[in-house]
Design a protein around this motif. Sequence first.
Motif, PDB file in Angstrom:
ATOM      1  N   ALA A 123       0.849  -1.195   0.000  1.00  0.00           N
ATOM      2  CA  ALA A 123       0.000   0.000   0.000  1.00  0.00           C
ATOM      3  C   ALA A 123       0.883   1.243   0.000  1.00  0.00           C
ATOM      4  CB  ALA A 123      -0.917  -0.006   1.214  1.00  0.00           C
ATOM      5  N   MET A 124       0.697   2.092  -0.993  1.00  0.00           N
ATOM      6  CA  MET A 124       1.531   3.282  -1.129  1.00  0.00           C
ATOM      7  C   MET A 124       1.471   4.157   0.120  1.00  0.00           C
ATOM      8  SD  MET A 124       3.485   4.979  -3.455  1.00  0.00           S
ATOM      9  CE  MET A 124       2.956   4.927  -5.158  1.00  0.00           C
ATOM     10  N   ASP A 125       0.293   4.229   0.743  1.00  0.00           N
ATOM     11  CA  ASP A 125       0.162   5.129   1.891  1.00  0.00           C
ATOM     12  C   ASP A 125       0.828   4.590   3.154  1.00  0.00           C
ATOM     13  OD1 ASP A 125      -1.611   3.131   2.587  1.00  0.00           O
ATOM     14  OD2 ASP A 125      -3.397   4.387   2.548  1.00  0.00           O
ATOM     15  N   THR A 126       1.413   3.386   3.072  1.00  0.00           N
ATOM     16  CA  THR A 126       2.165   2.867   4.218  1.00  0.00           C
ATOM     17  C   THR A 126       3.656   3.185   4.116  1.00  0.00           C
ATOM     18  OG1 THR A 126       2.608   0.696   3.213  1.00  0.00           O
ATOM     19  CG2 THR A 126       0.530   0.958   4.422  1.00  0.00           C
ATOM     20  N   LEU A 127       4.086   3.711   2.978  1.00  0.00           N
ATOM     21  CA  LEU A 127       5.505   4.017   2.795  1.00  0.00           C
ATOM     22  C   LEU A 127       5.871   5.320   3.508  1.00  0.00           C
ATOM     23  CD1 LEU A 127       5.910   3.169  -1.006  1.00  0.00           C
ATOM     24  CD2 LEU A 127       6.618   1.773   0.951  1.00  0.00           C
ATOM     25  N   ARG A 135       0.708  10.743 -12.982  1.00  0.00           N
ATOM     26  CA  ARG A 135       0.832   9.356 -12.537  1.00  0.00           C
ATOM     27  C   ARG A 135       1.863   9.295 -11.405  1.00  0.00           C
ATOM     28  NH1 ARG A 135       1.688   6.556 -18.379  1.00  0.00           N
ATOM     29  NH2 ARG A 135       3.355   8.118 -18.410  1.00  0.00           N
ATOM     30  N   LYS A 136       1.590   8.452 -10.408  1.00  0.00           N
ATOM     31  CA  LYS A 136       2.452   8.377  -9.229  1.00  0.00           C
ATOM     32  C   LYS A 136       3.072   6.987  -9.123  1.00  0.00           C
ATOM     33  CE  LYS A 136       0.362  12.305  -8.112  1.00  0.00           C
ATOM     34  NZ  LYS A 136       0.976  13.626  -8.315  1.00  0.00           N
ATOM     35  N   MET A 195       0.423   2.917  -7.467  1.00  0.00           N
ATOM     36  CA  MET A 195      -0.633   3.472  -6.624  1.00  0.00           C
ATOM     37  C   MET A 195      -1.649   2.415  -6.212  1.00  0.00           C
ATOM     38  SD  MET A 195      -0.218   6.627  -5.818  1.00  0.00           S
ATOM     39  CE  MET A 195      -1.876   7.105  -5.333  1.00  0.00           C
ATOM     40  N   ASP A 196      -1.793   1.361  -7.005  1.00  0.00           N
ATOM     41  CA  ASP A 196      -2.731   0.292  -6.664  1.00  0.00           C
ATOM     42  C   ASP A 196      -2.087  -0.789  -5.806  1.00  0.00           C
ATOM     43  OD1 ASP A 196      -1.053  -0.845  -8.515  1.00  0.00           O
ATOM     44  OD2 ASP A 196      -2.637  -1.663  -9.785  1.00  0.00           O
ATOM     45  N   ASN A 236      -2.085   3.167 -12.024  1.00  0.00           N
ATOM     46  CA  ASN A 236      -2.746   4.413 -11.640  1.00  0.00           C
ATOM     47  C   ASN A 236      -4.195   4.458 -12.107  1.00  0.00           C
ATOM     48  OD1 ASN A 236      -0.774   6.817 -10.546  1.00  0.00           O
ATOM     49  ND2 ASN A 236       0.355   5.290 -11.712  1.00  0.00           N
ATOM     50  N   ARG A 237      -4.663   3.335 -12.660  1.00  0.00           N
ATOM     51  CA  ARG A 237      -6.035   3.246 -13.160  1.00  0.00           C
ATOM     52  C   ARG A 237      -6.315   4.305 -14.221  1.00  0.00           C
ATOM     53  NH1 ARG A 237      -5.754  -1.086 -10.761  1.00  0.00           N
ATOM     54  NH2 ARG A 237      -7.026  -1.690  -8.984  1.00  0.00           N
ATOM     55  N   VAL A 238      -5.333   4.508 -15.100  1.00  0.00           N
ATOM     56  CA  VAL A 238      -5.469   5.489 -16.178  1.00  0.00           C
ATOM     57  C   VAL A 238      -5.665   4.743 -17.480  1.00  0.00           C
ATOM     58  CG1 VAL A 238      -4.337   7.333 -17.467  1.00  0.00           C
ATOM     59  CG2 VAL A 238      -4.032   7.165 -14.996  1.00  0.00           C
TER      60      VAL A 238
END
Length: 249
Positions: free
Chosen positions: A100-104, A119-120, A221-222, A243-245
């Motif tokens: 999970a990106m938000d855990t980094l 895009r991230k 991101m996913d 990035n779901r793009v």
Amino acid sequence: MGKRFGLRASITLVASLLGGAAAASPAADQVRATLEAKYPGSPLGTVTESPVPGIFEVVWGKNLVYVEQTGRYFLFGNLYDMVGRADLTSPRRAELTKVAMDTLPMQDAFARVIGKGERKVALFTDPDCPYCQRLEQAFAQVGNVTIYTFLFPLDSLHPNANLVARKIWCAGESERGAAYDAYMARGAQPDNAGQCDNPVARNVELGRKLNIQGTPYLIGMDGSTKPGALAPADLDAWLNASNRVKAAQ
């Protein structure tokens, strides 16, 4: 069971039946109990039945293995459904390696923006890794990306990389991205001793916890992960997917 199950090589088990989703069962529960008794303290995760009768899928730490009911013989490799023409192991393994990106700890990275930066992606990189240098060229070609860059030197392969990584960080908050780019493109080292407070050791420890074996290593991101250098077209497609793009028509 034949002795072939004792081979620890990268063996491919070919299934001639359609594979369904793995499911928990009394038989799987029994195998789990057997494994817990035989290998106490091991990083044992879920145990489920595979599509092959008598073979069970076991999450072992960050690895996915197959085992028969006695728990003696392990099979390391991919399970294929030849009727459905499907690799049954790779999608499961991809789920296990998600991050999970938000855990980094983003405070231990620096952001570089190419183009619009819509895009991230998080990148674990060794400044002396030639594959990382190749990936940077691909990033420059695909553009429209923000790269959260974690300096992750591989001391065993590149003895000078740790010092270079620290020098890049010590270039200062506003200059780290430029210092990294200059080193990757031209080998130009920042003019400092690399002695400031820096996150390099923490990044190395984080990489070990995430089971990162080499560089470059991308986290989308996913939560999907991608090791190794990618060609520009492959990188562009992966960035879009993670990035779901939707790809441009």
